[in-house]
Design an enzyme around this catalytic site. Sequence first.
Site, PDB file in Angstrom:
ATOM      1  N   ASN A  89       0.793  -1.226   0.000  1.00  0.00           N
ATOM      2  CA  ASN A  89       0.000   0.000   0.000  1.00  0.00           C
ATOM      3  C   ASN A  89       0.831   1.286   0.000  1.00  0.00           C
ATOM      4  OD1 ASN A  89      -2.452   1.688   0.785  1.00  0.00           O
ATOM      5  ND2 ASN A  89      -1.141   1.906   2.596  1.00  0.00           N
ATOM      6  N   SER A 143      -5.275   2.847  -7.925  1.00  0.00           N
ATOM      7  CA  SER A 143      -6.052   4.071  -7.738  1.00  0.00           C
ATOM      8  C   SER A 143      -7.095   4.131  -8.844  1.00  0.00           C
ATOM      9  CB  SER A 143      -5.149   5.298  -7.866  1.00  0.00           C
ATOM     10  OG  SER A 143      -5.927   6.482  -7.972  1.00  0.00           O
ATOM     11  N   TYR A 157       2.584   9.341 -11.488  1.00  0.00           N
ATOM     12  CA  TYR A 157       1.702   8.665 -10.520  1.00  0.00           C
ATOM     13  C   TYR A 157       0.697   7.773 -11.256  1.00  0.00           C
ATOM     14  CZ  TYR A 157      -1.588   8.057  -6.644  1.00  0.00           C
ATOM     15  OH  TYR A 157      -2.417   7.522  -5.681  1.00  0.00           O
ATOM     16  N   SER A 160       2.291   4.790 -12.855  1.00  0.00           N
ATOM     17  CA  SER A 160       2.709   3.790 -11.859  1.00  0.00           C
ATOM     18  C   SER A 160       1.508   2.972 -11.397  1.00  0.00           C
ATOM     19  CB  SER A 160       3.399   4.466 -10.660  1.00  0.00           C
ATOM     20  OG  SER A 160       2.475   5.160  -9.851  1.00  0.00           O
ATOM     21  N   LYS A 161       0.362   3.610 -11.248  1.00  0.00           N
ATOM     22  CA  LYS A 161      -0.825   2.898 -10.764  1.00  0.00           C
ATOM     23  C   LYS A 161      -1.387   1.976 -11.853  1.00  0.00           C
ATOM     24  CE  LYS A 161      -0.794   4.555  -6.604  1.00  0.00           C
ATOM     25  NZ  LYS A 161      -0.445   3.663  -5.485  1.00  0.00           N
TER      26      LYS A 161
HETATM   27  P1  NAD Z   1      -0.177   8.621   3.053  1.00  0.00           P
HETATM   28  O1  NAD Z   1       0.829   9.572   2.510  1.00  0.00           O
HETATM   29  O2  NAD Z   1      -1.060   9.039   4.146  1.00  0.00           O
HETATM   30  O3  NAD Z   1       0.535   7.250   3.451  1.00  0.00           O
HETATM   31  C1  NAD Z   1       1.514   6.647   2.657  1.00  0.00           C
HETATM   32  C2  NAD Z   1       2.531   5.992   3.562  1.00  0.00           C
HETATM   33  O4  NAD Z   1       3.523   5.358   2.751  1.00  0.00           O
HETATM   34  C3  NAD Z   1       3.277   6.988   4.462  1.00  0.00           C
HETATM   35  O5  NAD Z   1       3.176   6.616   5.817  1.00  0.00           O
HETATM   36  C4  NAD Z   1       4.711   6.939   3.970  1.00  0.00           C
HETATM   37  O6  NAD Z   1       5.673   7.134   4.997  1.00  0.00           O
HETATM   38  C5  NAD Z   1       4.785   5.538   3.381  1.00  0.00           C
HETATM   39  N1  NAD Z   1       5.876   5.438   2.410  1.00  0.00           N
HETATM   40  C6  NAD Z   1       6.187   6.303   1.418  1.00  0.00           C
HETATM   41  N2  NAD Z   1       7.289   5.889   0.775  1.00  0.00           N
HETATM   42  C7  NAD Z   1       7.672   4.728   1.365  1.00  0.00           C
HETATM   43  C8  NAD Z   1       8.752   3.829   1.148  1.00  0.00           C
HETATM   44  N3  NAD Z   1       9.651   4.047   0.173  1.00  0.00           N
HETATM   45  N4  NAD Z   1       8.836   2.730   1.935  1.00  0.00           N
HETATM   46  C9  NAD Z   1       7.933   2.505   2.941  1.00  0.00           C
HETATM   47  N5  NAD Z   1       6.913   3.337   3.196  1.00  0.00           N
HETATM   48  C10 NAD Z   1       6.775   4.431   2.415  1.00  0.00           C
HETATM   49  O7  NAD Z   1      -1.037   8.159   1.798  1.00  0.00           O
HETATM   50  P2  NAD Z   1      -2.420   7.358   1.656  1.00  0.00           P
HETATM   51  O8  NAD Z   1      -3.408   8.289   1.095  1.00  0.00           O
HETATM   52  O9  NAD Z   1      -2.739   6.590   2.854  1.00  0.00           O
HETATM   53  O10 NAD Z   1      -1.984   6.409   0.461  1.00  0.00           O
HETATM   54  C11 NAD Z   1      -1.821   5.026   0.581  1.00  0.00           C
HETATM   55  C12 NAD Z   1      -1.901   4.440  -0.810  1.00  0.00           C
HETATM   56  O11 NAD Z   1      -3.180   4.749  -1.391  1.00  0.00           O
HETATM   57  C13 NAD Z   1      -0.861   4.986  -1.781  1.00  0.00           C
HETATM   58  O12 NAD Z   1      -0.383   3.923  -2.598  1.00  0.00           O
HETATM   59  C14 NAD Z   1      -1.651   5.969  -2.618  1.00  0.00           C
HETATM   60  O13 NAD Z   1      -1.093   6.160  -3.895  1.00  0.00           O
HETATM   61  C15 NAD Z   1      -2.998   5.278  -2.678  1.00  0.00           C
HETATM   62  N6  NAD Z   1      -4.143   6.125  -3.001  1.00  0.00           N
HETATM   63  C16 NAD Z   1      -4.409   7.216  -2.248  1.00  0.00           C
HETATM   64  C17 NAD Z   1      -5.504   8.005  -2.591  1.00  0.00           C
HETATM   65  C18 NAD Z   1      -5.835   9.247  -1.806  1.00  0.00           C
HETATM   66  O14 NAD Z   1      -6.657  10.021  -2.279  1.00  0.00           O
HETATM   67  N7  NAD Z   1      -5.272   9.471  -0.632  1.00  0.00           N
HETATM   68  C19 NAD Z   1      -6.312   7.649  -3.669  1.00  0.00           C
HETATM   69  C20 NAD Z   1      -6.023   6.505  -4.394  1.00  0.00           C
HETATM   70  C21 NAD Z   1      -4.922   5.736  -4.055  1.00  0.00           C
END
Ligand code: NAD
Length: 258
Positions: A89, A143, A157, A160-161
């Site tokens: 994730n 995503s 981004y 990648s997704k």
């Molecule tokens: P967030 O930024 O709150 O959490 C992401 C976490 O990943 C962070 O705690 C960060 O420290 C960790 N991280 C980043 N790089 C890392 C690495 N190299 N190794 C280990 N940990 C690492 O983001 P979120 O919104 O909770 O996103 C989680 C996932 O959901 C992501 O893949 C994001 O792309 C995806 N996503 C988010 C949304 C949104 O709107 N927030 C929508 C669709 C998909």
Amino acid sequence: MQLEGKTCVVTGAAGGIGRETVLEFCARGARVVAADLRPDGLEEVVALAVEKGGTAIASQMDVTVAAQVKNTIDLCEQTWGRVDVVFNNAGIFPGDDGSVLETSEETWAHVMDVNLKGVFLGCRYAVAAMLRCGGGSIINTASFVALMGAATSQSAYTASKGGVLSLTREIAVEYARKGIRANALCPGPVNTPLLAELLRDPEARQRRLVHIPVGRLAEAGEIARAVVFLASDDSSYVTGTEFTVDGGITAAYVTPES
Ligand code: NAD
């Protein structure tokens, strides 16, 4: 309980969706290795999960480093004897990722490294461990942007997704008869730190909201509960999907008036 006895790894566990998933998994009886780059957030979520009666341990790691991903999966297997669920994730969403004219090669490479190679490595060690214990469930966070295009692009981004989605399908097909399921989770916009910066601007926020039929962002817990379903045996016939949890975005052509 829905995940009683399951052993799980969650990456990105210190952030919005990952953090809520650790708490939801623990609340439903799972044992969880919470993994993230950020030690502070990790300690906080593990302490909270344990305080609520759950079983969770931390693994500070970087999803782009093979040895650290392996160590994290090994920690789960060595501690509890098997790996039932891996939620790949962790992801990033840098502010300087824009159109193909704007996105630098450095940003492109960094995003691919974390969002795509990180998932590839997570799947590699998850599959190896699950083959040893007769199966499991892999959930990879893609995503809704893997399914639809936007004029406010984030080229790296989005690409990648798309890669996460395709990789997940291949794994699902290849390992289905070995008892391994793999699904790509496709959330719509979620109210987490990742989006907070971008949506601080009211105009940018409105531009996003207008495309969501339910008229609001998701809360991280709403995504985490979908992950619980994909992790659990309730989804035993669900594999290879683009599992959308998006408030209707991908179904919409015209959204209701607000
Ligand atoms: P967030 O930024 O709150 O959490 C992401 C976490 O990943 C962070 O705690 C960060 O420290 C960790 N991280 C980043 N790089 C890392 C690495 N190299 N190794 C280990 N940990 C690492 O983001 P979120 O919104 O909770 O996103 C989680 C996932 O959901 C992501 O893949 C994001 O792309 C995806 N996503 C988010 C949304 C949104 O709107 N927030 C929508 C669709 C998909």
